[in-house]
Design a protein around this motif. Structure first.
Motif, PDB file in Angstrom:
ATOM      1  N   ASN A   1      -6.951  27.986 -37.418  1.00 38.34           N
ATOM      2  CA  ASN A   1      -6.199  28.064 -36.238  1.00 38.34           C
ATOM      3  C   ASN A   1      -4.818  28.284 -36.804  1.00 38.34           C
ATOM      4  O   ASN A   1      -4.427  28.408 -37.892  1.00 38.34           O
ATOM      5  N   THR A   2      -3.970  28.869 -35.912  1.00 36.80           N
ATOM      6  CA  THR A   2      -2.529  29.160 -36.269  1.00 36.80           C
ATOM      7  C   THR A   2      -1.426  28.134 -36.051  1.00 36.80           C
ATOM      8  O   THR A   2      -1.834  27.197 -35.176  1.00 36.80           O
ATOM      9  N   TYR A   3      -0.439  28.001 -36.601  1.00 35.31           N
ATOM     10  CA  TYR A   3       0.589  26.978 -36.223  1.00 35.31           C
ATOM     11  C   TYR A   3       1.905  27.850 -36.662  1.00 35.31           C
ATOM     12  O   TYR A   3       1.870  28.528 -37.359  1.00 35.31           O
ATOM     13  N   VAL A   4       3.002  27.288 -36.306  1.00 35.31           N
ATOM     14  CA  VAL A   4       4.358  27.646 -36.697  1.00 35.31           C
ATOM     15  C   VAL A   4       5.065  26.558 -37.419  1.00 35.31           C
ATOM     16  O   VAL A   4       4.690  25.499 -37.261  1.00 35.31           O
ATOM     17  N   GLU A   5       5.625  27.120 -38.334  1.00 33.11           N
ATOM     18  CA  GLU A   5       6.481  26.122 -39.184  1.00 33.11           C
ATOM     19  C   GLU A   5       7.501  25.492 -38.486  1.00 33.11           C
ATOM     20  O   GLU A   5       8.492  25.999 -37.702  1.00 33.11           O
ATOM     21  N   SER A   6       7.755  24.040 -38.483  1.00 30.44           N
ATOM     22  CA  SER A   6       8.832  23.507 -38.079  1.00 30.44           C
ATOM     23  C   SER A   6       8.979  22.088 -38.341  1.00 30.44           C
ATOM     24  O   SER A   6       8.465  21.745 -39.621  1.00 30.44           O
ATOM     25  N   LEU A   7      10.187  21.324 -38.092  1.00 29.79           N
ATOM     26  CA  LEU A   7      10.438  20.200 -38.862  1.00 29.79           C
ATOM     27  C   LEU A   7      10.096  19.016 -37.797  1.00 29.79           C
ATOM     28  O   LEU A   7      10.531  17.778 -38.089  1.00 29.79           O
ATOM     29  N   ILE A   8       9.221  19.361 -36.824  1.00 31.45           N
ATOM     30  CA  ILE A   8       9.200  18.071 -35.897  1.00 31.45           C
ATOM     31  C   ILE A   8       8.213  17.107 -36.491  1.00 31.45           C
ATOM     32  O   ILE A   8       7.361  17.466 -37.125  1.00 31.45           O
ATOM     33  N   SER A   9       8.578  15.863 -36.513  1.00 33.98           N
ATOM     34  CA  SER A   9       7.946  14.732 -37.038  1.00 33.98           C
ATOM     35  C   SER A   9       7.145  14.084 -35.886  1.00 33.98           C
ATOM     36  O   SER A   9       7.774  13.731 -34.997  1.00 33.98           O
ATOM     37  N   PRO A  10       5.983  13.837 -36.270  1.00 35.84           N
ATOM     38  CA  PRO A  10       4.969  12.922 -35.448  1.00 35.84           C
ATOM     39  C   PRO A  10       5.646  11.445 -35.374  1.00 35.84           C
ATOM     40  O   PRO A  10       5.092  10.785 -34.441  1.00 35.84           O
ATOM     41  N   ASN A  11       6.318  10.993 -36.542  1.00 35.38           N
ATOM     42  CA  ASN A  11       6.687   9.832 -36.387  1.00 35.38           C
ATOM     43  C   ASN A  11       7.978   9.182 -35.661  1.00 35.38           C
ATOM     44  O   ASN A  11       8.395   7.992 -35.548  1.00 35.38           O
ATOM     45  N   SER A  12       8.973  10.312 -35.546  1.00 28.61           N
ATOM     46  CA  SER A  12       9.953  10.144 -34.928  1.00 28.61           C
ATOM     47  C   SER A  12      10.201  11.333 -33.807  1.00 28.61           C
ATOM     48  O   SER A  12      11.287  11.481 -33.663  1.00 28.61           O
ATOM     49  N   TYR A  13       9.328  11.144 -32.914  1.00 30.94           N
ATOM     50  CA  TYR A  13       9.217  12.073 -31.958  1.00 30.94           C
ATOM     51  C   TYR A  13      10.045  11.747 -31.029  1.00 30.94           C
ATOM     52  O   TYR A  13      10.404  10.557 -30.384  1.00 30.94           O
ATOM     53  N   GLY A  14      11.068  12.879 -30.368  1.00 33.00           N
ATOM     54  CA  GLY A  14      11.661  12.579 -29.272  1.00 33.00           C
ATOM     55  C   GLY A  14      11.406  13.530 -28.230  1.00 33.00           C
ATOM     56  O   GLY A  14      10.553  14.251 -28.216  1.00 33.00           O
ATOM     57  N   ASN A  15      12.763  14.183 -27.649  1.00 34.68           N
ATOM     58  CA  ASN A  15      12.766  14.990 -26.538  1.00 34.68           C
ATOM     59  C   ASN A  15      12.879  16.377 -27.055  1.00 34.68           C
ATOM     60  O   ASN A  15      14.032  16.909 -27.455  1.00 34.68           O
ATOM     61  N   ASN A  16      11.806  17.259 -27.129  1.00 34.18           N
ATOM     62  CA  ASN A  16      11.728  18.526 -27.820  1.00 34.18           C
ATOM     63  C   ASN A  16      12.010  19.525 -26.475  1.00 34.18           C
ATOM     64  O   ASN A  16      12.729  20.285 -26.716  1.00 34.18           O
ATOM     65  N   GLY A  17      10.993  19.592 -25.526  1.00 34.56           N
ATOM     66  CA  GLY A  17      11.194  20.168 -24.520  1.00 34.56           C
ATOM     67  C   GLY A  17      11.044  21.506 -24.657  1.00 34.56           C
ATOM     68  O   GLY A  17      11.354  22.663 -24.035  1.00 34.56           O
ATOM     69  N   ILE A  18       9.802  22.025 -25.677  1.00 36.96           N
ATOM     70  CA  ILE A  18       9.417  23.361 -25.943  1.00 36.96           C
ATOM     71  C   ILE A  18       8.017  23.418 -25.786  1.00 36.96           C
ATOM     72  O   ILE A  18       7.333  22.508 -26.169  1.00 36.96           O
ATOM     73  N   GLU A  19       7.477  24.369 -25.759  1.00 37.86           N
ATOM     74  CA  GLU A  19       6.183  24.704 -26.056  1.00 37.86           C
ATOM     75  C   GLU A  19       5.935  26.345 -26.656  1.00 37.86           C
ATOM     76  O   GLU A  19       6.417  27.274 -25.981  1.00 37.86           O
ATOM     77  N   ILE A  20       5.343  26.215 -27.575  1.00 37.02           N
ATOM     78  CA  ILE A  20       5.192  27.515 -28.462  1.00 37.02           C
ATOM     79  C   ILE A  20       3.683  27.883 -28.634  1.00 37.02           C
ATOM     80  O   ILE A  20       2.593  26.977 -28.840  1.00 37.02           O
TER      81      ILE A  20
END
Length: 404
Positions: free
Chosen positions: A385-404
């Motif tokens: 599968n493909t993924y994009v590199e990001s800094l999003i943490s599953p443990n401190s998730y908040g309001n990202n408001g994006i879909e890629i």
């Protein structure tokens, strides 16, 4: 600690002078917005390493607004995630530049060192026979299978052979265990991001007691860190159990129970915002439903028909949700399995395909193909599968408001 010491400078009298927030003297006089713009242009992995440079960098790289902007800016920089005895990440930028052997980097993922079911059975077999020594390399049997459920915004939902589902960031290495669902039964999974509630969700069909259908589905919310039950489904499994995320929904090919519709096979679409299912009718000449697989081809919902000894056929939905927009593409290929993985940004006609356990770069215009290899130990059957590199943490998730 050493990094912090290096960020301190000496005054005129030789005494130590600390810069603001322990920042490097080279950056101490830079306006914060300039530093932000510089970091936004760097890869996520580099920014992660800079967190130890100063409190300022650490705070900025953890700020949800910065994480959102960085993910949006780097949305086109995708990587390939391959599962085969292990998890590997592969750069996609080199494809199409004459390179036929792709470099892979082994990842550390949750439960990596847990032995697979096969290795455990062999050990138990040896114990039962008084410690019988087997001439086998059990290391090859470890980490035997990691299922990739899906990816969104740099988070990947994986399912190690033992241990249940995890939300995992391959770039930062952070992970979060998804709690067990309301029911242990169920095979088809899906994963995606809900832009309305800024939430990541895992969807799992729940099998009936006789395992002949799905009347319920469980939906996990990362924000709530819990599951909820959706009732009233009347589906039966058909072919592929992994859902495909596209246009804010997750899709599977399913069979309807008797009496619901004249057309028994449909695409079931789960809307991540409303958490409701709807059925998308297949094209009239979709062929034998047993061999249909839903996929994403260059941003369009598509159906792939593969059957040993028959030509590969793809139906593409040119306008999402409009059933009359299905168009048919017949390829000069004879394979029993094919999955589109990635569309080249350099040549719109080139698509990376998985063909019966092989990676192939196929040109839809010239109908030419090139076989690719990965320099790691992969089996003839693997997941990707493909993924994009990001800094999003599953443990401190908040309001990202994006879909890629």
């Amino acid at each position: 600690m050493e990094a912090t010491k290096r960020l301190r400078r000496r005054g005129n009298d030789g005494g130590e002078v600390k810069t603001n927030d322990e920042a490097s003297p080279e950056f101490s006089d830079f306006p914060p917005e300039i530093i932000t713009e510089i970091l936004l242009r760097l890869p996520a992995k580099s920014i992660g390493r800079f967190r130890c440079v100063s409190k300022q960098f650490c705070s900025l790289s953890s700020d949800l607004r910065f994480v959102k902007r960085h993910t949006e800016r780097n949305a086109g920089n995708r990587k390939l995630l391959v599962s085969s005895r292990n998890l590997y990440t592969v750069e996609l930028d080199s494809i199409g530049e004459g390179i036929r052997v792709l470099a892979a980097v082994e990842l550390n993922y949750p439960l990596k060192d847990e032995p697979g079911y096969l290795a455990e059975k062999i050990r138990n077999y040896a114990r039962e026979r008084g410690g019988l020594e087997l001439n086998l390399n059990l290391q090859l049997l470890r980490r035997n299978r990691v299922e990739i459920i899906g990816s969104s915004n740099g988070l990947v939902c994986i399912y190690p052979e033992k241990g249940g589902a995890f939300l995992f960031n391959p770039t930062t290495g952070e992970s979060k265990k998804v709690p067990e669902s309301l029911s242990y039964k169920g095979e088809p999974y899906g994963f995606g991001f809900d832009t309305l509630s800024d939430d990541y969700k895992v969807v799992k069909f729940v099998a009936t007691s006789d395992n002949k259908g799905y009347h319920n589905a469980d939906v996990y919310s990362l924000q709530r860190d819990s599951w909820r039950r959706i009732d009233g489904l009347r589906y039966k499994p058909v072919y592929s159990t992994l859902g495909v995320r596209l246009n804010g929904a997750i899709h599977w090919v399913v069979k309807l129970e008797k009496g619901q519709s004249q057309k028994r096979v449909v695409v079931a679409a789960f809307d991540l915002k409303t958490e409701k299912f709807r059925d998308i009718q297949l094209p009239d000449d979709a062929g034998d439903y047993k061999y249909l697989q839903v996929a994403n081809l260059k941003g369009h919902l598509c159906l792939v028909f593969c059957d040993l000894g028959k030509q590969v056929v793809i139906w593409v939905m040119n306008e999402y949700g409009v059933e009359r927009s299905w168009s048919k593409i017949q390829l000069d290929m004879f394979y029993s399995s094919m999955t589109p993985l990635w569309s080249s940004t350099k040549n719109d006609e080139e698509v990376l395909l998985e063909l019966e356990g092989n990676l192939v770069l196929y040109n839809f215009e010239s109908k030419t193909r090139w076989n690719l290899k990965i320099n790691c130990d992969i089996r003839s059957t693997f997941m990707a599968n493909t993924y994009v590199e990001s800094l999003i943490s599953p443990n401190s998730y908040g309001n990202n408001g994006i879909e890629i």
